[in-house]
Write a protein that holds these residues in place. Structure first.
Motif, PDB file in Angstrom:
ATOM      1  N   LEU A 149     -22.884  32.619  14.224  1.00 48.67           N
ATOM      2  CA  LEU A 149     -23.841  32.432  13.130  1.00 48.67           C
ATOM      3  C   LEU A 149     -24.456  31.039  13.204  1.00 48.67           C
ATOM      4  O   LEU A 149     -25.680  30.879  13.041  1.00 48.67           O
ATOM      5  N   GLY A 150     -23.623  30.023  13.460  1.00 53.81           N
ATOM      6  CA  GLY A 150     -24.138  28.664  13.596  1.00 53.81           C
ATOM      7  C   GLY A 150     -25.097  28.532  14.768  1.00 53.81           C
ATOM      8  O   GLY A 150     -26.156  27.896  14.655  1.00 53.81           O
ATOM      9  N   ILE A 151     -24.741  29.140  15.905  1.00 55.74           N
ATOM     10  CA  ILE A 151     -25.622  29.088  17.086  1.00 55.74           C
ATOM     11  C   ILE A 151     -26.948  29.778  16.785  1.00 55.74           C
ATOM     12  O   ILE A 151     -28.021  29.291  17.172  1.00 55.74           O
ATOM     13  N   SER A 152     -26.890  30.907  16.079  1.00 59.05           N
ATOM     14  CA  SER A 152     -28.111  31.627  15.726  1.00 59.05           C
ATOM     15  C   SER A 152     -29.033  30.760  14.867  1.00 59.05           C
ATOM     16  O   SER A 152     -30.253  30.725  15.081  1.00 59.05           O
ATOM     17  N   ILE A 153     -28.456  30.065  13.910  1.00 61.88           N
ATOM     18  CA  ILE A 153     -29.267  29.209  13.035  1.00 61.88           C
ATOM     19  C   ILE A 153     -29.895  28.071  13.840  1.00 61.88           C
ATOM     20  O   ILE A 153     -31.088  27.750  13.675  1.00 61.88           O
ATOM     21  N   ILE A 154     -29.107  27.450  14.734  1.00 58.15           N
ATOM     22  CA  ILE A 154     -29.627  26.328  15.538  1.00 58.15           C
ATOM     23  C   ILE A 154     -30.739  26.794  16.471  1.00 58.15           C
ATOM     24  O   ILE A 154     -31.814  26.183  16.537  1.00 58.15           O
ATOM     25  N   VAL A 155     -30.499  27.898  17.201  1.00 56.89           N
ATOM     26  CA  VAL A 155     -31.493  28.385  18.161  1.00 56.89           C
ATOM     27  C   VAL A 155     -32.773  28.810  17.449  1.00 56.89           C
ATOM     28  O   VAL A 155     -33.887  28.482  17.896  1.00 56.89           O
ATOM     29  N   ALA A 156     -32.643  29.537  16.325  1.00 57.86           N
ATOM     30  CA  ALA A 156     -33.832  29.975  15.591  1.00 57.86           C
ATOM     31  C   ALA A 156     -34.620  28.784  15.061  1.00 57.86           C
ATOM     32  O   ALA A 156     -35.865  28.797  15.065  1.00 57.86           O
ATOM     33  N   SER A 157     -33.925  27.742  14.630  1.00 58.97           N
ATOM     34  CA  SER A 157     -34.608  26.549  14.112  1.00 58.97           C
ATOM     35  C   SER A 157     -35.365  25.830  15.220  1.00 58.97           C
ATOM     36  O   SER A 157     -36.507  25.409  15.034  1.00 58.97           O
ATOM     37  N   ILE A 158     -34.736  25.683  16.396  1.00 56.18           N
ATOM     38  CA  ILE A 158     -35.397  25.023  17.519  1.00 56.18           C
ATOM     39  C   ILE A 158     -36.562  25.873  18.022  1.00 56.18           C
ATOM     40  O   ILE A 158     -37.656  25.363  18.314  1.00 56.18           O
ATOM     41  N   ASP A 159     -36.347  27.180  18.113  1.00 53.58           N
ATOM     42  CA  ASP A 159     -37.345  28.090  18.665  1.00 53.58           C
ATOM     43  C   ASP A 159     -38.643  28.069  17.869  1.00 53.58           C
ATOM     44  O   ASP A 159     -39.735  28.115  18.437  1.00 53.58           O
ATOM     45  N   ARG A 160     -38.525  27.972  16.541  1.00 55.90           N
ATOM     46  CA  ARG A 160     -39.708  28.031  15.692  1.00 55.90           C
ATOM     47  C   ARG A 160     -40.084  26.677  15.081  1.00 55.90           C
ATOM     48  O   ARG A 160     -41.261  26.404  14.847  1.00 55.90           O
ATOM     49  N   GLY A 161     -39.065  25.860  14.825  1.00 55.59           N
ATOM     50  CA  GLY A 161     -39.325  24.597  14.135  1.00 55.59           C
ATOM     51  C   GLY A 161     -40.084  23.586  14.977  1.00 55.59           C
ATOM     52  O   GLY A 161     -41.019  22.923  14.486  1.00 55.59           O
ATOM     53  N   ILE A 162     -39.705  23.434  16.251  1.00 59.39           N
ATOM     54  CA  ILE A 162     -40.366  22.444  17.100  1.00 59.39           C
ATOM     55  C   ILE A 162     -41.834  22.803  17.342  1.00 59.39           C
ATOM     56  O   ILE A 162     -42.719  21.945  17.189  1.00 59.39           O
ATOM     57  N   PRO A 163     -42.188  24.056  17.714  1.00 61.51           N
ATOM     58  CA  PRO A 163     -43.619  24.391  17.854  1.00 61.51           C
ATOM     59  C   PRO A 163     -44.407  24.195  16.566  1.00 61.51           C
ATOM     60  O   PRO A 163     -45.556  23.734  16.596  1.00 61.51           O
ATOM     61  N   LEU A 164     -43.795  24.561  15.430  1.00 63.52           N
ATOM     62  CA  LEU A 164     -44.480  24.372  14.156  1.00 63.52           C
ATOM     63  C   LEU A 164     -44.739  22.899  13.892  1.00 63.52           C
ATOM     64  O   LEU A 164     -45.845  22.514  13.472  1.00 63.52           O
ATOM     65  N   HIS A 165     -43.731  22.056  14.155  1.00 59.03           N
ATOM     66  CA  HIS A 165     -43.899  20.620  13.932  1.00 59.03           C
ATOM     67  C   HIS A 165     -45.014  20.047  14.804  1.00 59.03           C
ATOM     68  O   HIS A 165     -45.848  19.260  14.335  1.00 59.03           O
ATOM     69  N   LYS A 166     -45.061  20.471  16.069  1.00 60.08           N
ATOM     70  CA  LYS A 166     -46.099  19.959  16.970  1.00 60.08           C
ATOM     71  C   LYS A 166     -47.487  20.385  16.512  1.00 60.08           C
ATOM     72  O   LYS A 166     -48.439  19.600  16.550  1.00 60.08           O
ATOM     73  N   SER A 167     -47.607  21.636  16.085  1.00 56.30           N
ATOM     74  CA  SER A 167     -48.925  22.120  15.663  1.00 56.30           C
ATOM     75  C   SER A 167     -49.402  21.424  14.397  1.00 56.30           C
ATOM     76  O   SER A 167     -50.591  21.104  14.260  1.00 56.30           O
ATOM     77  N   LEU A 168     -48.481  21.172  13.460  1.00 54.95           N
ATOM     78  CA  LEU A 168     -48.866  20.491  12.220  1.00 54.95           C
ATOM     79  C   LEU A 168     -49.174  19.019  12.471  1.00 54.95           C
ATOM     80  O   LEU A 168     -50.072  18.441  11.850  1.00 54.95           O
ATOM     81  N   LYS A 169     -48.421  18.409  13.386  1.00 50.92           N
ATOM     82  CA  LYS A 169     -48.623  16.993  13.681  1.00 50.92           C
ATOM     83  C   LYS A 169     -49.941  16.741  14.412  1.00 50.92           C
ATOM     84  O   LYS A 169     -50.600  15.716  14.190  1.00 50.92           O
ATOM     85  N   ASN A 170     -50.333  17.683  15.283  1.00 50.94           N
ATOM     86  CA  ASN A 170     -51.506  17.472  16.139  1.00 50.94           C
ATOM     87  C   ASN A 170     -52.729  18.268  15.696  1.00 50.94           C
ATOM     88  O   ASN A 170     -53.677  18.402  16.470  1.00 50.94           O
ATOM     89  N   GLN A 171     -52.733  18.796  14.481  1.00 51.26           N
ATOM     90  CA  GLN A 171     -53.867  19.618  14.060  1.00 51.26           C
ATOM     91  C   GLN A 171     -55.140  18.787  13.936  1.00 51.26           C
ATOM     92  O   GLN A 171     -55.125  17.636  13.496  1.00 51.26           O
ATOM     93  N   ARG A 172     -56.253  19.401  14.350  1.00 47.37           N
ATOM     94  CA  ARG A 172     -57.558  18.743  14.366  1.00 47.37           C
ATOM     95  C   ARG A 172     -58.291  18.975  13.049  1.00 47.37           C
ATOM     96  O   ARG A 172     -58.064  19.963  12.357  1.00 47.37           O
ATOM     97  N   VAL A 173     -59.207  18.054  12.750  1.00 44.04           N
ATOM     98  CA  VAL A 173     -60.023  18.198  11.539  1.00 44.04           C
ATOM     99  C   VAL A 173     -61.129  19.224  11.777  1.00 44.04           C
ATOM    100  O   VAL A 173     -61.369  20.108  10.960  1.00 44.04           O
ATOM    101  N   ARG A 174     -61.806  19.091  12.912  1.00 46.85           N
ATOM    102  CA  ARG A 174     -62.924  19.986  13.221  1.00 46.85           C
ATOM    103  C   ARG A 174     -62.399  21.258  13.893  1.00 46.85           C
ATOM    104  O   ARG A 174     -61.655  21.192  14.863  1.00 46.85           O
ATOM    105  N   ARG A 175     -62.823  22.411  13.357  1.00 46.89           N
ATOM    106  CA  ARG A 175     -62.371  23.692  13.877  1.00 46.89           C
ATOM    107  C   ARG A 175     -63.564  24.566  14.257  1.00 46.89           C
ATOM    108  O   ARG A 175     -64.665  24.458  13.675  1.00 46.89           O
ATOM    109  N   HIS A 176     -63.294  25.491  15.216  1.00 44.80           N
ATOM    110  CA  HIS A 176     -64.347  26.384  15.684  1.00 44.80           C
ATOM    111  C   HIS A 176     -64.685  27.412  14.612  1.00 44.80           C
ATOM    112  O   HIS A 176     -63.879  27.737  13.737  1.00 44.80           O
ATOM    113  N   GLU A 177     -65.903  27.926  14.706  1.00 47.28           N
ATOM    114  CA  GLU A 177     -66.386  28.902  13.735  1.00 47.28           C
ATOM    115  C   GLU A 177     -65.480  30.133  13.663  1.00 47.28           C
ATOM    116  O   GLU A 177     -65.205  30.657  12.576  1.00 47.28           O
TER     117      GLU A 177
END
Length: 556
Positions: free
Chosen positions: A135-163
């Protein structure tokens, strides 16, 4: 590693659904969506991208939400089963046979099955600890699997977006503002957004207003708290971290304290006091003859000399004298000794007369210490009694006709004596229990006649030490903090772009609570005279509803 190159020229990791730079949909799935899936802002998720190697398959197994939920349910169900009957730690029986007999005698066939399957000592079973670890491994892996990509996308999001990104948001608006306000519209919007506590970023004629980004990390903070809590639970198995032991100690006895290496305890006296007033009618109906006032054990705590051998009681150093009472434990060096139970007038010693059954002549007396019985009791040169077997808590005979003991406590003592006399130099065997004597070889000449008992009071103490309490507290606090952040705050984003012809394009997104962001949009639209927004999902629902009504009308 392969890259997914967008039309804008930005190289995105394989598996990315929405270009990090401009927001264009990159996959056929994303291009076909009327409203983009913004759960992870279209970032590449490892478990949804790779599934070739063994490592990928193991990673995908533990990162699966279904697997995580299943592990949580299984752990909860199994843990609940462990509370149905007493755990072995709270059973007085001291050996495996005694514990098995206790569960079968107390709970019947269900208790026997419960013990056989290992539920009686569930929380020490290897498979249970492996389940918690999974259960602990599942929580850690799921957090890394989704948390790191989410953090990168939120940190590097651009102001100007395509139509295509703007038009695929759930809430959108497009139109023109009055020519007199067009040059200042973004300035007015920025001022209003800041008053609404949004963090505003500008890139030329493009604006991004963001609020509550931290709420996206709530589930992952929650996971961190759970992991810390599970680590604290598993640390209970490490020596010197967690102690939960019990001991029985008689008056006048000095014993090593289980779980407190190098410490000894002497029971000076046990005191049991009752109130002078008579019990009430209700208490009498419940079988209460006296109302307890005080349970107290007067003790002396000793520490073994540093150069002493384990178990050696010479040169013990007095640490503390104390009276342990209910809710007033002895505390020392992180340990606490609680008064949990007592036994009054427990059997201490039983005396027997070696007696000729025909003449009644007694050859001598034997006193058996029920806590430390001797193997042999010599009466004279030609007469002695050998104690062949001792059963402190005799519970009957098994299927093979062998005596059984339920616990190591002398609650119902039984003995197998070999009586050696001048007439019988090889001895006579006799099984002696309270109100029961069995002579396996036939009718004996001599018997062990009961002549008296000596009783003593005993104190039941519990020894506890838990160094994981701060860890459990921190884990629980972080878990509740993450739960509150994820539950009571939401992440709101509003993109606005202005073009040279005065056209305004607006898009908005929130991870939950669309009512709140629409309320903010209403305030901005009215203040800056922006085009009226629409909710594409609501419009789709209204359209479907209209079509259903038309079909009903046609049928009618």
């Amino acid at each position: 590693m392969e890259k997914n190159v967008c039309v804008c020229g930005h190289e995105n990791p394989v598996g990315t659904k929405i270009c990090v730079n401009c927001g264009r949909p990159l996959t056929e799935e994303a291009k076909s969506q009327k409203v983009l899936d913004m759960k992870y802002d279209g970032s590449a998720i490892r478990s949804k991208t790779y599934n070739k190697s063994i490592v990928d398959k193991v990673w995908n197994f533990f990162s699966s939400v279904k697997v995580g939920v299943a592990l949580i349910i299984i752990t909860l169900v199994v843990s609940s089963i462990g509370t149905i009957l007493k755990q072995e730690a709270f059973v007085a029986a001291g050996n495996e046979a005694g514990r098995a007999a206790f569960y079968e005698d107390s709970y019947g066939s269900f208790g026997k099955l419960y013990y056989t399957l290992g539920f009686s000592d569930l929380y020490n079973q290897i498979w249970y600890l492996v389940l918690v670890a999974m259960l602990g491994i599942s929580i850690i892996v799921a957090s890394i699997d989704r948390g790191i990509p989410l953090h990168k996308s939120l940190k590097n999001q651009r102001v100007r977006r395509h139509e295509s990104f703007m038009k695929r948001q759930r809430v959108i608006a497009e139109g023109y503002v009055p020519s007199s306000d067009s040059s200042k519209v973004l300035d007015v919007v920025e001022e209003k957004m800041k008053k609404l506590n949004y963090k505003v970023r500008r890139d030329g004629e493009a604006l991004l207003a963001e609020k509550g980004r931290f709420s996206r990390y709530g589930p992952y903070i929650n996971h961190v708290g759970l992991i810390i809590f599970l680590i604290g639970v598993l640390m209970h198995k490490f020596p010197g971290v967690y102690v939960d032991e019990s001991m029985w100690i008689r008056e006048g006895e000095t014993r090593a304290i289980p779980g407190m290496e190098g410490y000894f305890l002497e029971n000076k006296q046990f005191i049991f006091e009752t109130h002078d007033n008579d019990p009430t009618t209700a208490q009498i109906q419940q079988g209460v003859n006296a109302v307890a006032k005080n349970y107290q054990t007067d003790i002396v705590l000793y520490k073994q000399a540093e150069d002493a051998l384990p178990g050696q009681t010479d040169n013990l150093e007095v640490v503390k004298e104390y009276s342990i009472r209910v809710n007033h434990p002895l505390e020392h060096n992180g340990y606490a000794l609680y008064q949990m139970d007592f036994r009054l007038n427990e059997l201490k010693e039983m005396s027997f007369q070696l007696t000729n059954k025909e003449t009644g002549e007694a050859l001598g007396e034997v006193a058996v210490d029920l806590r430390n019985p001797k193997k042999e009791y010599v009466i004279d040169e030609n007469t002695k009694v050998e104690l062949m077997e001792f059963y402190p808590d005799f519970s009957g005979f098994n299927n093979e006709g062998e005596p059984q003991t339920l616990s190591p406590n002398p609650n119902n003592p039984a003995f197998i004596f070999n009586m050696i006399t001048p007439e019988h130099p090889d001895g006579e065997i006799s099984f002696v229990a309270i109100q029961q004597t069995v002579e396996p070889a036939g009718d004996n000449t001599y018997k062990m006649a009961f002549s008296g008992i000596d009783t003593i009071n005993m104190s039941g103490l519990t020894i506890r030490m838990d160094k994981t309490i701060p860890i459990l507290f921190v884990g629980g606090f972080i878990f509740l903090l993450g739960l509150a952040i994820g539950s009571y705050w939401n992440h709101r984003r509003i993109w606005i772009q202005q073009f040279e012809n005065g056209q305004i394009r607006l898009a908005a997104h929130t991870n939950k609570n669309w009512f709140s962001i629409k309320k903010d949009l209403d305030a901005i639209t009215e203040h800056a005279h922006l085009p009226q927004y629409i909710d594409q999902l609501d419009d789709e629902k209204d359209k479907d509803k209209d079509e259903e009504n038309d079909q009903e009308d046609q049928k009618n």
